[in-house]
Scaffold this active site. Structure first.
Site: not given
Ligand code: G6Q
Length: 550
Positions: A208, A214, A269-270, A355, A386, A514
């Site tokens: 965005k 990253e 974003g999410r 978030e 399990h 950050k």
């Protein structure tokens, strides 16, 4: 005057008292007392059937939870979101992922302007592009058709498309494979690119802001990989496209803005997989399937917007979460898909929920005095059975869980699916019913066990039961039902954010780390630790720098 915190409302206090009367009740008894319980506590919306009868609730609980939702004006807030009001108050933005999948002709205004023409314009460009790549009309620099798409993005620009591509794998063919690189750990890019052919690989740089460390680092290294192989900088135009709101930075990276797909600051974003961030989905399954995903979400949106709260699936699920988090002391929420292709759903919802609602102050900045967002976690059944179900059954914490499964599998192999789903139903039944000491004892003694031994073991083989679950059942996991399922969770998160009075649409909590990382990176690069760190961090950094020199 600041609004009253929700825990000071009479509706909250009534729920507290109600919990005290209900906490000793057994779900088994509630089922015995009301033969219609399963029917009245079920509803079907947009192809999703929800049975929420295995919760520690009565009709009175639901009435009181709806009273609470009314006290915080949930309906009003839903209206404000759908009307494009700037409900993300710390960033002064509208919250309009619902517009991205608005398949009706209803206009949606932001600052007096209908956003639908721009949304439909980007969708049309995506459709053309996807058609060209899938048909082989779009060629790489050397004239070869594209066989592999690598999406480079992180957080909201990764988790949604990655989850959906895995979920819709049965709708993909082998001629175009989609990969995802998110981590700045070089291993992620190196391992993904190993075996790929630069001449047939298309990168989507999904960011965005187009400034995320990253993503920009991975995109730069991917560009180097491509140019080392193809030796001509003009190759970037045929092998890189961007999804972003930042045209300037996209151009500065060297991507032709004709190959950029835009979106808007009112898409968080999410919540962005419905925008051009969904490009890898459309490439993987075709644009028509992507449109079906949008339609499924739209069907859930319309339900959320219009249904009475008592019959409103996302609102009910949100309120049940509030019930357990704030009155029953639950701290986590498990998402347990009985569908291997939904294996990334828990991670996706971890971001979506944590978030959004992992906040400690209200919209107005007052400290909350109650639990907000739970830890969300999970793994697909039956692997989880399990591994960690032991704790859900017999541990000391209350862990509400959502079970999600389909009647039909895309891979009906022998009797795999009946076995798989038998486990789904068995687990929810066992969690609800439990097994009393006497039941465990009788079972062992009738099987011939020595009574003393049986009395000892019965303590260990007792299950308290009363462990709440929601069962979500769909006919088949299609793009449409998946769209509805994701929108269901988005609106569940919205409901809880409104009850808790927090802004679910900002994420200031990711900033501090950050900022510090930038300071520390400069120190690592210069080899000198100069900033005012705590002694632990200083020692670790010095050790790291020293050892890298060896
Ligand atoms: C999500 C967050 C966050 C964001 C990433 C990537 O709601 O905002 O996860 O999606 O930080 O950001 P960019 O898309 O700007 O690279």
């Amino acid at each position: 005057m600041s609004p009253v915190l929700v825990n000071q409302t009479p509706q909250w206090q009534a729920l507290q008292q109600h919990w005290e009367t209900l906490r000793a009740r057994r779900m088994r008894d509630l089922f015995d007392a009301d033969p219609k319980r399963a029917a009245t506590m079920s509803l079907t919306v947009a192809g999703l059937h929800l049975d929420y009868s295995k919760n520690l609730i009565t009709q009175e609980t639901l009435d009181r939870l709806v009273d609470l939702a009314e006290a915080v004006d949930l309906k009003g807030w839903i209206g404000r979101m759908f009307e494009g009001e700037p409900i993300n108050n710390t960033e002064d933005r509208a919250v309009l992922h619902i517009a991205l999948r608005n398949r009706s002709k209803r206009p949606i205004q932001v600052d007096g302007e209908d956003v639908m023409p721009a949304i439909n314009g980007v969708l049309a460009r995506m459709e053309t592009f996807v058609g060209r790549v899938r048909s082989g009309d779009w060629r790489g620099h050397t004239g070869s058709r594209i066989t592999d798409v690598v999406n480079i993005g992180i957080g909201g620009s990764n988790l949604g498309p990655k989850m959906v591509c895995a979920a819709l794998a049965p709708y993909q063919n082998d001629s175009l494979r989609v990969h995802f690189v998110s981590n700045v750990d070089g291993t992620h890019l190196v391992e993904t690119l190993r075996g790929l052919n630069p001449a047939t690989t298309l990168f989507i740089v999904a960011s965005k802001t187009f400034t995320t460390q990253e993503t920009m680092t991975n995109a730069g290294s991917a560009r180097d990989w491509l140019l080392t192989a193809l030796g001509d900088s003009s190759a970037v135009a045929r092998h890189f496209v961007a999804v972003s709101t930042n045209a300037e930075k996209v151009a500065a990276f060297g991507i032709d803005t004709a190959n950029m797909f835009g979106f808007w600051d009112w898409v968080g974003g999410r919540y962005s997989l419905w925008s051009a961030i969904g490009l890898p989905i459309a490439l993987a399954v075709g644009f028509d399937r992507f449109a079906e995903l949008l339609e499924g979400a739209h069907a859930m949106d319309e339900h959320f917007r219009t249904a009475d709260l008592r019959e409103n699936m996302p609102a009910l699920l949100g309120l049940l979460g509030v019930w357990y988090a704030n009155f029953a002391g639950a701290r986590t929420h498990a998402v347990l898909p009985y569908d291997q292709s939904l294996r990334y759903l828990p991670a996706y919802l971890q971001q979506g929920d944590m978030e959004s609602n992992g906040k400690g102050v209200t919209r107005e900045g007052a400290a909350v005095e109650y639990t907000t967002g739970p830890v969300v976690w999970g793994e697909p059944g039956t692997d989880g059975q399990h591994a960690f179900y032991q704790l859900i059954h017999q541990g000391t914490q209350l862990i509400p869980a959502d079970f999600i499964g389909a009647v039909h599998s895309h891979n009906e192999l022998g009797d795999h699916h009946p076995k798989f789903m038998a486990n789904f139903f068995a687990q929810t039944e066992a969690l609800m019913r439990g097994r009393t000491y006497d039941e465990a004892l009788t079972e062992m003694v009738s099987a011939g066990m020595d009574e003393e031994q049986a009395r000892f073991l019965a303590h260990h083989r007792t299950f308290p039961g009363n462990r709440p679950t929601n069962s979500l059942l769909m006919d088949r996991l299609t793009p449409h039902t998946l769209g509805a399922l994701i929108a269901l969770y988005e609106h569940r998160i919205f409901t809880q954010g409104i009850v808790w009075g927090v802004n679910s649409f900002d994420q200031w909590g990711v900033e501090l780390g950050k900022q510090l990382a930038n300071v520390i990176l400069a120190e690592i690069q210069s080899g000198a630790v100069t900033a005012d760190h705590d002694p632990s961090t200083t020692a670790l950094l010095k050790r790291f720098i020293r050892q890298r020199k060896v």
